[in-house]
Design an enzyme around this catalytic site. Structure first.
Site, PDB file in Angstrom:
ATOM      1  N   TYR A 264      -2.385  -1.787  10.499  1.00 37.75           N
ATOM      2  CA  TYR A 264      -2.543  -1.990   9.053  1.00 37.75           C
ATOM      3  C   TYR A 264      -1.328  -1.438   8.318  1.00 37.75           C
ATOM      4  CZ  TYR A 264      -4.181  -1.578   4.267  1.00 37.75           C
ATOM      5  OH  TYR A 264      -4.274  -1.695   2.894  1.00 37.75           O
TER       6      TYR A 264
ATOM      7  N   SER B 236       0.863  -1.188   0.000  1.00 40.09           N
ATOM      8  CA  SER B 236       0.000   0.000   0.000  1.00 40.09           C
ATOM      9  C   SER B 236       0.896   1.233   0.000  1.00 40.09           C
ATOM     10  CB  SER B 236      -0.846  -0.005   1.279  1.00 40.09           C
ATOM     11  OG  SER B 236      -1.491   1.238   1.460  1.00 40.09           O
TER      12      SER B 236
END
Ligand SMILES: NC(=O)c1ccc[n+]([C@@H]2O[C@H](COP(=O)([O-])OP(=O)(O)OC[C@H]3O[C@@H](n4cnc5c(N)ncnc54)[C@H](OP(=O)(O)O)[C@@H]3O)[C@@H](O)[C@H]2O)c1
Length: 249
Positions: free
Chosen positions: A151, A138
């Site tokens: 995360y 990400s």
């Protein structure tokens, strides 16, 4: 990566980016197997897209990953590409006691799940021609989102893991590729798919397929929109982007 003629397993492809890439790989002339937890989503994919195969699995359960490996390699001995796509992203207020469970689940799914998939499939893939393992990180691997600390940390860890994996497999047939998506319109955080700040899913998938084709030796797939996060440290914009992502600017 060769973008046609592969047998590709998308582990975490029942929705969002995984499903969109599954459809693109299918259209591009690959055999595609989509795996995920939701039986009804898998059945809908199989019914709507002739030729796409589906398998149920849970990435948080190593026995389930081993079963997925046995089933997929028995049915598809030509398997030569694995996409470790499954991931979850939930708000994690660290002062809220309930969020520890969320943090642990996030590590189990995003990081441990990716590692377990690699351990299950890599030995098989090293015997396959034009093999590839694609991990999914990400933009938040490079500049974290403070609201989702675990995360962001799992994605930074998967980036690091991918670098070492590539080096370890350098002498094998397996190409190791990291896809680092920017904020993209999916239901990852349970939101609607109309977030104006997020990249439209079809544009993201088109750019990814274009990059895989035009840069067959790429180690990272970086669409234009993610580059400001990916290179923030280098560009000297890290503090600014971190503050902006934290809602302070
Ligand atoms: N959307 C973004 O802005 C963005 C940005 C950067 C990175 N990413 C990454 O892209 C990947 C795909 O996310 P998405 O945005 O497409 O969201 P999504 O639509 O929620 O997709 C997540 C996928 O992971 C699967 N999954 C989750 N937990 C699982 C489990 N325990 N076992 C098996 N499969 C599981 C889900 O399938 P089931 O629900 O059927 O289990 C689903 O197919 C994730 O790794 C995410 O971190 C997304």
């Amino acid at each position: 990566m060769k973008i046609t003629g592969n047998t590709v397993l998308i582990a975490g492809g029942t929705s969002g980016i995984g499903l969109e890439l599954a459809l693109r790989f299918h259209q591009a002339g690959n055999k595609v197997i989509v795996a995920g937890r939701r039986r009804e989503a898998l059945d809908a994919i199989a019914a709507e897209h002739r030729g796409i195969e589906t398998e149920q699995f849970d990435i948080t359960d190593n026995a389930s990953i081993r079963r997925l490996f046995e089933t997929v390699t028995a049915k598809h001995p030509r398997l030569n590409a694995l996409v470790a796509m499954a991931g979850i992203m939930r708000p994690e207020p660290v002062l809220d006691s309930g969020s520890l469970e969320t943090a642990e689940r996030t590590v189990e799914t995003n990081l441990l799940g990716t590692i377990r998939l690699v351990h299950a499939f890599a030995p098989f893939l090293t015997d396959r021609p034009h093999a590839a393992i694609l991990t999914v990180t990400s933009g938040l691997a490079y500049v974290p989102l403070a609201a989702t600390p675990t995360y962001s940390a799992t994605k930074a860890a998967v980036h690091s893991y991918t670098e070492s994996l590539r080096e370890q497999l350098r002498e094998t047939s397996v190409q190791v590729i990291e896809i680092a998506p920017p904020l993209t319109r999916t239901r990852l955080m349970g939101e609607g798919t109309d977030n104006d700040r997020a990249m439209p899913l079809d544009e993201f998938a088109s750019e990814v397929m274009g990059l895989l084709e035009s840069e067959p030796e790429a180690r990272q797939i970086l669409v234009e929109r993610v580059k400001r996060q990916r290179w923030a440290e280098v560009d000297g914009t890290y503090d600014e982007i971190f503050a902006m992502q934290s809602g302070r600017r």
